[in-house]
Design a protein around this motif. Structure first.
Motif, PDB file in Angstrom:
ATOM      1  N   LYS A  28       0.830  -1.208   0.000  1.00  0.00           N
ATOM      2  CA  LYS A  28       0.000   0.000   0.000  1.00  0.00           C
ATOM      3  C   LYS A  28       0.866   1.262   0.000  1.00  0.00           C
ATOM      4  CE  LYS A  28      -2.934   2.439   3.226  1.00  0.00           C
ATOM      5  NZ  LYS A  28      -3.305   2.462   4.621  1.00  0.00           N
ATOM      6  N   ASP A  29       1.970   1.232   0.745  1.00  0.00           N
ATOM      7  CA  ASP A  29       2.800   2.424   0.911  1.00  0.00           C
ATOM      8  C   ASP A  29       3.670   2.673  -0.317  1.00  0.00           C
ATOM      9  OD1 ASP A  29       2.179   3.066   3.768  1.00  0.00           O
ATOM     10  OD2 ASP A  29       2.909   1.020   4.004  1.00  0.00           O
ATOM     11  N   LYS A  30       3.763   3.944  -0.696  1.00  0.00           N
ATOM     12  CA  LYS A  30       4.556   4.341  -1.853  1.00  0.00           C
ATOM     13  C   LYS A  30       6.007   3.898  -1.655  1.00  0.00           C
ATOM     14  CE  LYS A  30       5.983   8.341  -4.481  1.00  0.00           C
ATOM     15  NZ  LYS A  30       6.095   9.763  -4.579  1.00  0.00           N
ATOM     16  N   PHE A  51      -0.238  -5.070   2.631  1.00  0.00           N
ATOM     17  CA  PHE A  51      -0.019  -5.519   1.262  1.00  0.00           C
ATOM     18  C   PHE A  51      -1.200  -6.353   0.806  1.00  0.00           C
ATOM     19  CE2 PHE A  51       1.834  -8.693   4.045  1.00  0.00           C
ATOM     20  CZ  PHE A  51       1.338  -9.877   3.542  1.00  0.00           C
ATOM     21  N   THR A  52      -1.312  -6.508  -0.513  1.00  0.00           N
ATOM     22  CA  THR A  52      -2.376  -7.311  -1.121  1.00  0.00           C
ATOM     23  C   THR A  52      -1.760  -8.351  -2.032  1.00  0.00           C
ATOM     24  OG1 THR A  52      -3.852  -5.400  -1.065  1.00  0.00           O
ATOM     25  CG2 THR A  52      -4.479  -7.197  -2.540  1.00  0.00           C
ATOM     26  N   ASN A  53      -2.335  -9.529  -2.037  1.00  0.00           N
ATOM     27  CA  ASN A  53      -1.949 -10.560  -2.998  1.00  0.00           C
ATOM     28  C   ASN A  53      -2.768 -10.315  -4.260  1.00  0.00           C
ATOM     29  OD1 ASN A  53      -1.428 -12.786  -4.565  1.00  0.00           O
ATOM     30  ND2 ASN A  53      -2.062 -14.292  -3.033  1.00  0.00           N
ATOM     31  N   THR A  54      -2.138  -9.736  -5.279  1.00  0.00           N
ATOM     32  CA  THR A  54      -2.830  -9.431  -6.539  1.00  0.00           C
ATOM     33  C   THR A  54      -2.680 -10.562  -7.554  1.00  0.00           C
ATOM     34  OG1 THR A  54      -0.901  -8.236  -7.366  1.00  0.00           O
ATOM     35  CG2 THR A  54      -2.582  -6.944  -6.212  1.00  0.00           C
ATOM     36  N   GLY A  55      -2.112 -11.665  -7.134  1.00  0.00           N
ATOM     37  CA  GLY A  55      -1.919 -12.803  -8.030  1.00  0.00           C
ATOM     38  C   GLY A  55      -3.083 -13.767  -7.987  1.00  0.00           C
ATOM     39  N   ASP A  56      -2.847 -14.943  -8.558  1.00  0.00           N
ATOM     40  CA  ASP A  56      -3.914 -15.945  -8.625  1.00  0.00           C
ATOM     41  C   ASP A  56      -3.587 -17.216  -7.846  1.00  0.00           C
ATOM     42  OD1 ASP A  56      -1.948 -16.977 -10.251  1.00  0.00           O
ATOM     43  OD2 ASP A  56      -3.122 -16.899 -12.100  1.00  0.00           O
ATOM     44  N   THR A  77       1.630 -15.694   9.528  1.00  0.00           N
ATOM     45  CA  THR A  77       1.940 -17.123   9.628  1.00  0.00           C
ATOM     46  C   THR A  77       1.147 -17.954   8.623  1.00  0.00           C
ATOM     47  OG1 THR A  77       0.277 -17.342  11.377  1.00  0.00           O
ATOM     48  CG2 THR A  77       2.561 -16.980  12.061  1.00  0.00           C
ATOM     49  N   GLU A  78       0.033 -17.422   8.143  1.00  0.00           N
ATOM     50  CA  GLU A  78      -0.817 -18.150   7.197  1.00  0.00           C
ATOM     51  C   GLU A  78      -0.644 -17.577   5.787  1.00  0.00           C
ATOM     52  OE1 GLU A  78      -2.744 -20.803   8.069  1.00  0.00           O
ATOM     53  OE2 GLU A  78      -1.860 -20.578  10.066  1.00  0.00           O
ATOM     54  N   PRO A  79      -0.867 -18.388   4.747  1.00  0.00           N
ATOM     55  CA  PRO A  79      -0.822 -17.868   3.374  1.00  0.00           C
ATOM     56  C   PRO A  79      -1.898 -16.793   3.169  1.00  0.00           C
ATOM     57  CG  PRO A  79      -0.825 -20.268   3.372  1.00  0.00           C
ATOM     58  CD  PRO A  79      -1.104 -19.829   4.774  1.00  0.00           C
ATOM     59  N   ILE A  80      -1.592 -15.831   2.311  1.00  0.00           N
ATOM     60  CA  ILE A  80      -2.545 -14.780   1.965  1.00  0.00           C
ATOM     61  C   ILE A  80      -3.184 -15.182   0.635  1.00  0.00           C
ATOM     62  CG2 ILE A  80      -2.866 -12.307   1.546  1.00  0.00           C
ATOM     63  CD1 ILE A  80      -1.742 -13.091   4.384  1.00  0.00           C
ATOM     64  N   MET A  81      -4.475 -15.386   0.654  1.00  0.00           N
ATOM     65  CA  MET A  81      -5.187 -15.849  -0.536  1.00  0.00           C
ATOM     66  C   MET A  81      -5.275 -14.737  -1.594  1.00  0.00           C
ATOM     67  SD  MET A  81      -5.896 -18.944  -0.104  1.00  0.00           S
ATOM     68  CE  MET A  81      -4.774 -19.549   1.103  1.00  0.00           C
ATOM     69  N   PRO A  82      -5.464 -15.109  -2.863  1.00  0.00           N
ATOM     70  CA  PRO A  82      -5.594 -14.111  -3.929  1.00  0.00           C
ATOM     71  C   PRO A  82      -6.684 -13.088  -3.608  1.00  0.00           C
ATOM     72  CG  PRO A  82      -5.369 -16.293  -4.872  1.00  0.00           C
ATOM     73  CD  PRO A  82      -5.516 -16.485  -3.389  1.00  0.00           C
ATOM     74  N   GLY A  83      -6.344 -11.804  -3.796  1.00  0.00           N
ATOM     75  CA  GLY A  83      -7.288 -10.723  -3.548  1.00  0.00           C
ATOM     76  C   GLY A  83      -7.364 -10.272  -2.097  1.00  0.00           C
ATOM     77  N   LYS A  84      -6.735 -10.992  -1.195  1.00  0.00           N
ATOM     78  CA  LYS A  84      -6.800 -10.658   0.234  1.00  0.00           C
ATOM     79  C   LYS A  84      -5.586  -9.819   0.636  1.00  0.00           C
ATOM     80  CE  LYS A  84     -10.515 -13.021   0.940  1.00  0.00           C
ATOM     81  NZ  LYS A  84     -11.764 -12.360   1.199  1.00  0.00           N
ATOM     82  N   THR A  85      -5.717  -9.146   1.786  1.00  0.00           N
ATOM     83  CA  THR A  85      -4.620  -8.325   2.287  1.00  0.00           C
ATOM     84  C   THR A  85      -3.974  -8.992   3.489  1.00  0.00           C
ATOM     85  OG1 THR A  85      -6.068  -7.054   3.727  1.00  0.00           O
ATOM     86  CG2 THR A  85      -5.682  -6.160   1.540  1.00  0.00           C
ATOM     87  N   GLY A  86      -2.736  -8.601   3.732  1.00  0.00           N
ATOM     88  CA  GLY A  86      -1.995  -9.075   4.887  1.00  0.00           C
ATOM     89  C   GLY A  86      -1.202  -7.926   5.458  1.00  0.00           C
ATOM     90  N   LYS A  87      -0.506  -8.193   6.564  1.00  0.00           N
ATOM     91  CA  LYS A  87       0.286  -7.130   7.170  1.00  0.00           C
ATOM     92  C   LYS A  87       1.583  -7.678   7.753  1.00  0.00           C
ATOM     93  CE  LYS A  87      -2.080  -7.282  11.627  1.00  0.00           C
ATOM     94  NZ  LYS A  87      -2.806  -6.523  12.633  1.00  0.00           N
ATOM     95  N   ILE A  88       2.561  -6.797   7.740  1.00  0.00           N
ATOM     96  CA  ILE A  88       3.852  -7.065   8.366  1.00  0.00           C
ATOM     97  C   ILE A  88       4.058  -5.929   9.359  1.00  0.00           C
ATOM     98  CG2 ILE A  88       6.350  -7.157   8.025  1.00  0.00           C
ATOM     99  CD1 ILE A  88       5.740  -8.277   5.199  1.00  0.00           C
TER     100      ILE A  88
END
Length: 143
Positions: A28-30, A51-56, A77-88
């Motif tokens: 998300k951040d520039k 962040f977002t997983n923009t893949g398939d 700790t878990e996979p981020i599914m396509p179209g979903k967001t995650g954070k660090i």
């Protein structure tokens, strides 16, 4: 006619090579950078990269490596599914002075070479001035 078919085959092959399938990470951040700005040493030092997983395919963050012990990242700790967001989340120790730290996110993202994505934090940590309420204030009359 043969030249046209060859050209068409090259174009189709080139387009299909560009359209990679797999997990893709977009922050998300520039410039993948969080700017703390000017903050007080009293700040907790925690910031979050979204962040977002923009893949398939599912995005797997395998590691987040910091360049020093003053910056402690935590990864999903878990996979981020396509179209979903995650954070660090990143916790900086808030040592006074400039902040210029880099980390490397290791993942299965196909849109970065080797799945390695650089992320950064920047800013300045200041120590707030202590105000002595008992000190005598200098006024214009004191001159």
């Amino acid at each position: 006619m043969r030249k046209i078919l060859n050209l068409l085959a090259v174009v189709v092959f080139g387009v299909s090579a560009q359209a990679q399938s797999g997990a893709k990470i977009e922050f998300k951040d520039k410039d993948n950078t969080i700017d703390y700005g000017t903050v007080s040493k009293d700040d907790n030092g925690v910031r979050t990269f979204i962040f977002t997983n923009t893949g398939d395919e599912p995005l797997i963050i395998t590691n987040v490596i910091s360049t020093c012990g003053c910056t402690v990242p935590s990864k999903p700790t878990e996979p981020i599914m396509p179209g979903k967001t995650g954070k660090i989340e990143v916790k900086y120790n808030m040592a006074p002075g400039p902040i210029r730290k880099s980390m490397t996110v290791e993942s299965n993202a196909v849109n970065y070479e080797g799945g390695k994505v650089p992320i950064k934090i920047k800013g300045t940590v200041i120590v707030p001035e202590e105000v002595n309420v008992l000190a005598k204030k200098k006024t214009l009359m004191d001159n």
